[in-house]
Design an enzyme around this catalytic site. Structure first.
Site, short mmCIF file in Angstrom:
data_model
loop_
_atom_site.label_atom_id
_atom_site.label_comp_id
_atom_site.label_asym_id
_atom_site.label_seq_id
_atom_site.Cartn_x
_atom_site.Cartn_y
_atom_site.Cartn_z
N LYS A 157 -99.03 -21.91 -72.97
CA LYS A 157 -97.91 -22.24 -73.87
C LYS A 157 -96.83 -22.94 -73.05
O LYS A 157 -96.35 -22.40 -72.04
CB LYS A 157 -97.40 -20.93 -74.46
CG LYS A 157 -96.55 -21.08 -75.69
CD LYS A 157 -96.31 -19.68 -76.27
CE LYS A 157 -95.38 -19.70 -77.44
NZ LYS A 157 -95.05 -18.32 -77.85
N ILE A 158 -96.46 -24.11 -73.49
CA ILE A 158 -95.55 -24.98 -72.72
C ILE A 158 -94.45 -25.50 -73.64
O ILE A 158 -94.73 -25.93 -74.76
CB ILE A 158 -96.36 -26.17 -72.13
CG1 ILE A 158 -97.37 -25.60 -71.12
CG2 ILE A 158 -95.47 -27.22 -71.52
CD1 ILE A 158 -98.04 -26.60 -70.26
#
Ligand code: G3P
Length: 188
Positions: free
Chosen positions: A88-89
């Site tokens: 998750k970025i």
């Protein structure tokens, strides 16, 4: 349509999985802290436990770094923990670059903190597996979170992007209902 659960609480994840309708888990550093999970190793062990409970479902593990090199390095390490991890970025310029790099390495990503159609399109162009528009947070500031879900679903269909729309910051059943009607791929 997939149902994810947005928590780092193992009991909540086990309960959701016991119904046979759980497709994955989303977490973030705040949810980890809420469970008292602190420090790199403890967080990574916790992700491993979550992956064991969820089985085949996707587990979003968020990077702590905010710069390109840090996010890419951390993304590689998180992805190596378990095949079900999706990195998750955040949707920042460095985040978009990191998503592109990790995608080239066949590492799956979830672009989080998406508040506009154009952010979602950038994430899809970079190759994100999922984009996470924050429905409740948009409603909080008098915007229309569900309208954004509708716009992104239409846009990805029109331009044939495989990126899945993961509706996040879901606050109540009416949000879930309207995400189903809008054609979101996932609600968490
Ligand atoms: O999935 C994003 C979520 O953790 C944020 O939710 O309710 O704090 O806006 P909320």
């Amino acid at each position: 349509m997939k149902f994810f659960i947005d928590t780092a609480n193992l009991k909540e994840i086990e309960e959701a999985a016991s119904y046979g309708i759980l497709d994955g888990v989303t977490t973030n550093p705040s949810l980890m802290a809420k469970e008292g999970i602190k420090g790199r190793d403890a967080i990574r062990n916790h992700y491993k436990h979550i992956c064991e409970i969820v089985g085949k479902g996707d587990v979003s593990a968020e990077v702590l770094a905010t710069d390109y090199n840090g996010m890419v390095a951390e993304g590689r390490e998180l992805a190596a923990l378990n095949g079900n991890i999706v990195v998750k970025i955040p949707c920042t310029p460095d985040g978009i670059r990191a998503i592109h790099t990790l995608t080239e390495e066949n590492i799956r990503t979830n672009c989080t903190l998406v508040f506009s159609l154009t952010q979602a399109l950038l994430a899809a162009k970079a190759g994100a597996t999922y984009v996470s528009p924050f429905v409740g947070r948009l409603d909080d500031i008098s915007e229309d979170g569900i309208a954004l879900i509708e716009d992104i679903v239409d846009c990805f269909a029109r331009y044939c992007y495989a990126t899945e729309v993961l509706a996040a910051s879901i606050r109540h059943p009416q949000h879930v209902y309207r995400c189903i009607k809008a054609g979101a791929d996932v609600v968490t």
